[in-house]
Design an enzyme around this catalytic site. Structure first.
Site, PDB file in Angstrom:
ATOM      1  N   HIS A 116       3.999  30.628 -17.321  1.00 61.68           N
ATOM      2  CA  HIS A 116       2.777  31.726 -17.904  1.00 61.68           C
ATOM      3  C   HIS A 116       1.453  31.842 -16.178  1.00 61.68           C
ATOM      4  O   HIS A 116       0.473  32.202 -15.991  1.00 61.68           O
ATOM      5  CB  HIS A 116       1.727  30.916 -18.779  1.00 61.68           C
ATOM      6  CG  HIS A 116       2.709  31.636 -20.002  1.00 61.68           C
ATOM      7  ND1 HIS A 116       2.132  30.266 -21.129  1.00 61.68           N
ATOM      8  CD2 HIS A 116       2.486  32.046 -21.384  1.00 61.68           C
ATOM      9  CE1 HIS A 116       2.895  30.164 -22.560  1.00 61.68           C
ATOM     10  NE2 HIS A 116       2.973  31.283 -21.974  1.00 61.68           N
TER      11      HIS A 116
ATOM     12  N   MET B 154      11.237  27.510 -19.354  1.00 64.48           N
ATOM     13  CA  MET B 154      10.315  27.083 -19.960  1.00 64.48           C
ATOM     14  C   MET B 154       9.307  27.710 -20.735  1.00 64.48           C
ATOM     15  O   MET B 154      10.028  28.994 -20.572  1.00 64.48           O
ATOM     16  CB  MET B 154       8.976  27.354 -18.622  1.00 64.48           C
ATOM     17  CG  MET B 154       9.636  26.096 -17.721  1.00 64.48           C
ATOM     18  SD  MET B 154       7.809  25.901 -16.840  1.00 64.48           S
ATOM     19  CE  MET B 154       8.525  24.769 -15.696  1.00 64.48           C
TER      20      MET B 154
ATOM     21  N   ARG C 194       7.483  26.811 -27.121  1.00 65.62           N
ATOM     22  CA  ARG C 194       8.740  26.344 -27.869  1.00 65.62           C
ATOM     23  C   ARG C 194       9.221  25.045 -28.281  1.00 65.62           C
ATOM     24  O   ARG C 194      10.221  24.389 -28.399  1.00 65.62           O
ATOM     25  CB  ARG C 194       9.393  26.878 -28.620  1.00 65.62           C
ATOM     26  CG  ARG C 194       9.011  28.188 -29.185  1.00 65.62           C
ATOM     27  CD  ARG C 194       9.697  28.378 -30.658  1.00 65.62           C
ATOM     28  NE  ARG C 194       8.683  30.041 -31.304  1.00 65.62           N
ATOM     29  CZ  ARG C 194       8.453  31.420 -31.222  1.00 65.62           C
ATOM     30  NH1 ARG C 194       8.833  31.371 -29.783  1.00 65.62           N
ATOM     31  NH2 ARG C 194       7.448  31.655 -31.683  1.00 65.62           N
TER      32      ARG C 194
END
Ligand code: PAF
Length: 283
Positions: free
Chosen positions: A37, A184, A187
């Protein structure tokens, strides 16, 4: 950095930059942010004047027996990452406001949403397309960023934005991997230490397919069989799908080319992980 919960407030904040000709860059997420992210946010920071991050665990994209209730959350950690990446606005709507009583509109993208995760998670991409369309209407971004780990999601969103003439540029960003190659994912937090090791079978499977392709193998049947065999060697892995399809329309292929997508969904214990590679793409 502002944290905004109300849809009206977010819409009001989006109007000023639009009027002043300042570009809004947008990274929609379900939170529990990681380096993947962060890479989207850093790119957003470069390409927009105002950087908006949304955090919303979207209930309508989860199936009945999926992990909605236990989906990992960490607002404090997310805000630290957001701040470090230069986010201006964190939009955190409530499910009650996103889906009030009487809500009954959805966005369905057809063919491209049917195979792969669309087949094993019925309704999932309707939920994704609907929430992303709503978020685009609320945040009014000029440019929005999505990770290529969710390759089919990115394809579905691109299709939706083009088909519905949404005035937003959709940017796909490369998969970010741990040092040992595991993609990545929020979860990954579900994995026990031994499952974390087992999860590397996805990385080995991708490597095997890429090696065979680089060595000249072009039969999808052979490539798929060999890729599956790598995962089948891992006792705690259960294959949901291992498929090769054309990387643009996600249609079936018999002969691989450099645009062929290898997509995997594998359960390690109870945790479903996905990963993918485009066979001819340089890494
Ligand atoms: O990829 C995700 O995190 C979600 O599917 C998205 C795009 C934020 C929609 O809920």
């Amino acid at each position: 950095m502002k944290i905004i919960n109300s849809i009206m407030h977010m819409q009001a904040l989006a109007i000023a930059p639009e009027r002043e000709g300042r570009r809004i860059a947008f990274v929609p997420t379900m939170g529990f942010l990681h380096e993947g992210h962060a890479s989207l946010l850093r790119e957003g920071r470069k390409r927009g004047d105002v950087l908006v991050l949304s955090i919303f665990v979207n209930p309508i994209q989860f199936g009945q027996n999926e992990d909605l209730d236990r989906y990992p959350r960490n607002m404090e950690g997310d805000c630290k990452i957001a701040e470090a990446c230069g986010v201006d606005i964190v939009f955190v709507p409530t499910a009650a406001e996103m889906y009030p009583q009487g809500f009954q509109t959805g966005v369905t993208v057809r063919d491209i949403a049917l195979p792969l995760c669309g087949a094993s998670r019925p309704g999932h991409f309707d939920g994704v397309a609907t929430v992303v369309a709503k978020l685009f209407n609320i945040v009014r971004p000029d440019v929005a960023f999505f990770g290529c780990k969710d390759y089919q999601q990115l394809a579905v969103i691109r299709r939706m934005a083009a088909d519905l003439n949404m005035p937003v540029e959709i940017v796909g960003m490369p998969i970010v991997r741990e040092a040992d190659g595991l993609a990545m994912s929020s979860r990954n937090a579900y994995l026990s230490p031994s499952e974390r090791q087992s999860a590397l079978c996805l990385v080995r499977a991708i490597k095997r397919a890429r090696e065979l392709f680089a060595g000249g193998e072009r039969s999808i049947a052979v490539l798929t069989r060999e890729t599956r065999a790598v995962i089948e060697q891992e006792p705690s892995a259960t294959i949901d799908y291992v498929e090769m399809r054309d990387g643009v329309l996600l249609q079936d292929q018999e002969v691989a080319d450099s645009d062929t997508l290898l997509a995997l969904a594998v359960k390690i214990g109870q945790t479903r992980l996905i990963d993918n590679t485009v066979l001819g793409e340089e890494l």
